[in-house]
Structures are given as structure tokens and as C-alpha cells.
Enzyme design. Structure first.
Site, PDB file in Angstrom:
ATOM      1  N   GLU A 170      28.674  47.777  39.795  1.00 15.69           N
ATOM      2  CA  GLU A 170      28.770  47.116  41.104  1.00 15.69           C
ATOM      3  C   GLU A 170      28.436  48.094  42.228  1.00 15.69           C
ATOM      4  O   GLU A 170      27.673  47.782  43.138  1.00 15.69           O
ATOM      5  CB  GLU A 170      30.181  46.557  41.318  1.00 15.69           C
ATOM      6  CG  GLU A 170      30.511  45.390  40.406  1.00 15.69           C
ATOM      7  CD  GLU A 170      31.977  44.969  40.459  1.00 15.69           C
ATOM      8  OE1 GLU A 170      32.251  43.796  40.177  1.00 15.69           O
ATOM      9  OE2 GLU A 170      32.856  45.809  40.770  1.00 15.69           O
ATOM     10  N   ASP A 208      30.159  44.250  44.528  1.00 14.25           N
ATOM     11  CA  ASP A 208      30.854  43.092  43.965  1.00 14.25           C
ATOM     12  C   ASP A 208      30.447  41.825  44.730  1.00 14.25           C
ATOM     13  O   ASP A 208      30.082  40.810  44.124  1.00 14.25           O
ATOM     14  CB  ASP A 208      32.366  43.366  44.078  1.00 14.25           C
ATOM     15  CG  ASP A 208      33.217  42.197  43.612  1.00 14.25           C
ATOM     16  OD1 ASP A 208      33.283  41.189  44.339  1.00 14.25           O
ATOM     17  OD2 ASP A 208      33.817  42.286  42.529  1.00 14.25           O
TER      18      ASP A 208
HETATM   19 MN    MN Z   1      35.000  45.986  40.388  1.00 21.81          MN
END
Ligand code: MN
Length: 232
Positions: free
Chosen positions: A122, A52
Site C-alpha cells: 500500500e 490504502d
Molecule cells: Mn494497511
């Protein structure tokens, strides 16, 4: 030992243009917590946290390089779109990521939704970064080779502008697990040209906007709040 064989991961690695040195790491990147709990193995959550942050950095860098004169508020709105569950889960689908995910429950019972796909995307990038020995330049180049053109062309076509309310809600859910609230403050003007004033708020943040419909005023107030929250 990975559950899936190296052969099975090959189509994914081909699409990425990257072959994992550590297949266990790749597998962890694709292990949902429902599976991890059942089997007593590690889930992708830490890698997702890392991925992320990486994707945020890479997206921001693409945007400021390509749009050096854009205002910060505009960049913030663009960024919110390109790191959103919507966008990342679409990239995950291009990779057929759902096929490789390890989830718990009886076969087929656990539904893989967009949120899980976005998270797995991610975590995959977090895992690539670790697998390269934390080579940020390499990871960034790989990501840019795959997605830079897409990001730029979508940004130019203003596709990211479609829905500020959704983008805002995603952001506030992520930050505080709360949803923004919309309230009509006033309606004025004659019947044929009404002016709606709407307040959008979450926590102690609030933004006002006017529009010729309730919907338009809500979208604009969401946009304003979105810009405000990016500075936190
Ligand atoms: Mn996430």
C-alpha cells in the site's frame, strides 16, 4: 541519501514499470516503523494510509466497470477480498518486496509477515502517487496495467468467495481492532438434516444465517455482516 543504491532498486522498478524520481521517497515507502524508530527516520505509515485509499478507489473502479450489473453487496464482498492483506501481500511477494524492506532489530530477527508486506505494498502505491506529482490518472493506469487482468479473472472465477470469516475479521480488526463473535442460536431439524442458525456480531452489528452445518451458517452470517459493514 538512500541506504540502498539506485542499482539495488532497479529490479523492483523494472517489475513495476516505474522509475522513482525521488529514491528517498521510495525508501521511506519501504521503511517499517521498527527501523524508523531505531534510526530516527520516517516510516511508511502515512504513505500506507494514502496507498490504502488509492488502492480502494482503483479496485472499486475496476469492479464497477467490469461488473456494472453486480449488486452493491456482491461488489462489497469482492472489494473486501481485493484490498485484503491476503491479496495485497501476494502482490507484494510477486514484487519481492520483502527483500527491500528496512526493518529494525538484529539482522533477520524481525519477522516480515503478510501484514507488513500488505502494508508496504500500500505504501509503495502511495509513494508512486506522490512521486508522479500526485498524478492520479497515471498511478491508476500503472496499477491497472499490472493488476487489472488478475483482479478481473479472479473475480470471474469467484476465487474471492473462499472465506468470508477471514475477510470479515480483517475488516473489523482494521476498523475497530475487534473480532467478530459467532454464536449458535438454534439447532433444529432431524438428525440427518440439521439446520444450524448462527449469529455473527461485532459492536452493535449483528447478522443471522442458517446452514446445514455450523461452518456453513457461520460463513453465511459473516457474509451478511460483511455486506452491512461496507455501507458505514
Ligand atoms: Mn494497511
Amino acid at each position: 541519501m538512500p541506504v540502498l543504491s539506485s542499482e539495488e532498486y532497479k529490479p523492483l522498478e523494472d517489475k513495476l514499470g516505474y522509475t522513482f524520481k525521488d529514491k528517498n521517497l521510495l525508501e521511506q515507502a519501504l521503511t517499517h516503523k521498527s527501523y524508523a524508530i531505531e534510526k530516527g527516520v520516517k516510516s511508511y505509515e502515512t504513505l500506507e494510509f494514502l496507498g490504502d485509499a488509492l488502492i480502494n478507489l482503483i479496485i472499486v473502479d475496476i469492479l464497477i466497470s467490469e461488473f456494472p450489473n453486480a449488486k452493491e453487496g456482491e461488489l462489497a464482498v469482492m472489494k473486501a477480498f481485493f484490498v485484503s492483506e491476503d491479496f495485497l501481500s501476494a502482490l507484494a511477494e510477486d514484487l519481492d518486496l520483502g527483500k527491500y524492506l528496512l526493518v529494525g532489530g538484529k539482522k533477520g530477527k524481525f519477522r516480515i509477515n503478510a501484514s507488513i508486506l500488505g502494508d508496504a505494498f500500500e505504501s509503495l502505491w502511495g509513494a508512486i502517487y506522490i512521486d508522479t506529482g500526485r498524478d492520479l490518472n497515471f498511478t491508476k493506469s500503472l496499477f491497472e496495467n499490472l493488476y487489472k487482468n488478475k483482479v478481473i479473472s479472479m473475480a470471474k472465477s469467484q476465487e474471492y468467495r473462499r472465506d468470508y470469516k477471514t475477510l470479515l475479521q480483517e475488516l473489523t480488526q482494521k476498523k475497530w481492532k475487534e473480532r467478530p463473535v459467532y454464536r449458535i442460536v438454534s439447532v433444529s431439524g432431524p438428525q440427518h438434516s440439521r439446520v444450524f442458525e448462527v449469529e455473527c456480531s461485532v459492536r452493535n452489528f449483528r447478522a443471522l444465517a442458517v446452514g446445514s452445518s455450523k461452518k456453513e451458517a457461520e460463513q453465511l452470517s459473516a457474509k451478511r455482516l460483511l455486506e452491512m459493514l461496507q455501507d458505514l
